[in-house]
Design a protein around this motif. Structure first.
Motif, short mmCIF file in Angstrom:
data_model
loop_
_atom_site.label_atom_id
_atom_site.label_comp_id
_atom_site.label_asym_id
_atom_site.label_seq_id
_atom_site.Cartn_x
_atom_site.Cartn_y
_atom_site.Cartn_z
N ALA A 41 0.82 -1.22 0.00
CA ALA A 41 0.00 0.00 0.00
C ALA A 41 0.85 1.27 0.00
CB ALA A 41 -0.94 0.00 1.20
N SER A 42 1.93 1.29 0.78
CA SER A 42 2.77 2.50 0.83
C SER A 42 3.51 2.71 -0.48
CB SER A 42 3.74 2.45 2.01
OG SER A 42 4.63 1.37 1.89
N ILE A 43 3.90 1.63 -1.15
CA ILE A 43 4.55 1.75 -2.45
C ILE A 43 3.59 2.35 -3.47
CG2 ILE A 43 5.50 0.43 -4.39
CD1 ILE A 43 6.68 -1.50 -2.25
N LEU A 44 2.36 1.82 -3.52
CA LEU A 44 1.36 2.34 -4.46
C LEU A 44 1.03 3.80 -4.16
CD1 LEU A 44 -1.05 -0.73 -4.64
CD2 LEU A 44 0.54 0.07 -6.41
N ASP A 45 0.93 4.14 -2.88
CA ASP A 45 0.62 5.52 -2.49
C ASP A 45 1.75 6.46 -2.93
OD1 ASP A 45 -0.91 7.60 -1.09
OD2 ASP A 45 0.70 7.51 0.41
N ASN A 46 2.99 6.05 -2.72
CA ASN A 46 4.13 6.88 -3.10
C ASN A 46 4.18 7.08 -4.61
OD1 ASN A 46 6.64 8.32 -2.43
ND2 ASN A 46 7.62 6.62 -3.52
N ILE A 47 3.94 6.01 -5.38
CA ILE A 47 3.94 6.13 -6.83
C ILE A 47 2.83 7.06 -7.30
CG2 ILE A 47 3.52 4.87 -8.98
CD1 ILE A 47 5.02 2.50 -7.67
N GLN A 48 1.64 6.91 -6.72
CA GLN A 48 0.52 7.78 -7.09
C GLN A 48 0.83 9.25 -6.76
OE1 GLN A 48 -3.12 7.48 -4.75
NE2 GLN A 48 -4.32 7.74 -6.63
#
Length: 115
Positions: free
Chosen positions: A97-104
């Motif tokens: 989730a944190s990886i996806l949030d950072n990419i977004q």
């Protein structure tokens, strides 16, 4: 199941803390833990939706009777910089989730490249 996409270590001391709840339409939803009782974490999203996450259900083999996969829950640590994190290894909580949030976040800032 790896700690990358589900956490089973929750206690009453986590009430009020930030979390991510898995969602079939949005990948993960930002939420806040409202209670932890008998292996179930209740979390409330900013839009008012409430989720009861059974901590053991995602660890069990899938059932044909399930219409959708069981919800998963992860600890959420807010990004500490306005531009996100360039090197993913520097995320405070390295999980799905944190990886996806950072990419977004970086995509919205037009800083799409990461290490």
């Amino acid at each position: 199941m790896s700690k990358m996409n589900h956490s089973t270590q929750w206690s009453s001391s986590d009430v009020g803390g930030l979390c991510w709840v898995s969602d079939p339409a949005q990948a993960y939803i930002e939420a806040r833990v409202t209670s932890v009782e008998k292996g179930v974490v209740r979390a409330e999203a900013s839009d008012g939706r409430t989720f009861d996450v059974d901590l053991q259900l995602p660890l069990k083999p899938p059932s044909r009777k399930q219409k959708e996969p069981p919800r998963r829950i992860l600890q959420r640590v807010p990004l500490t910089t306005n531009n996100g994190v360039e090197n993913m290894d520097n995320l405070q909580s390295l999980q799905e989730a944190s990886i996806l949030d950072n990419i977004q976040h970086r995509f919205r800032m037009d800083l799409i490249y990461t290490n």
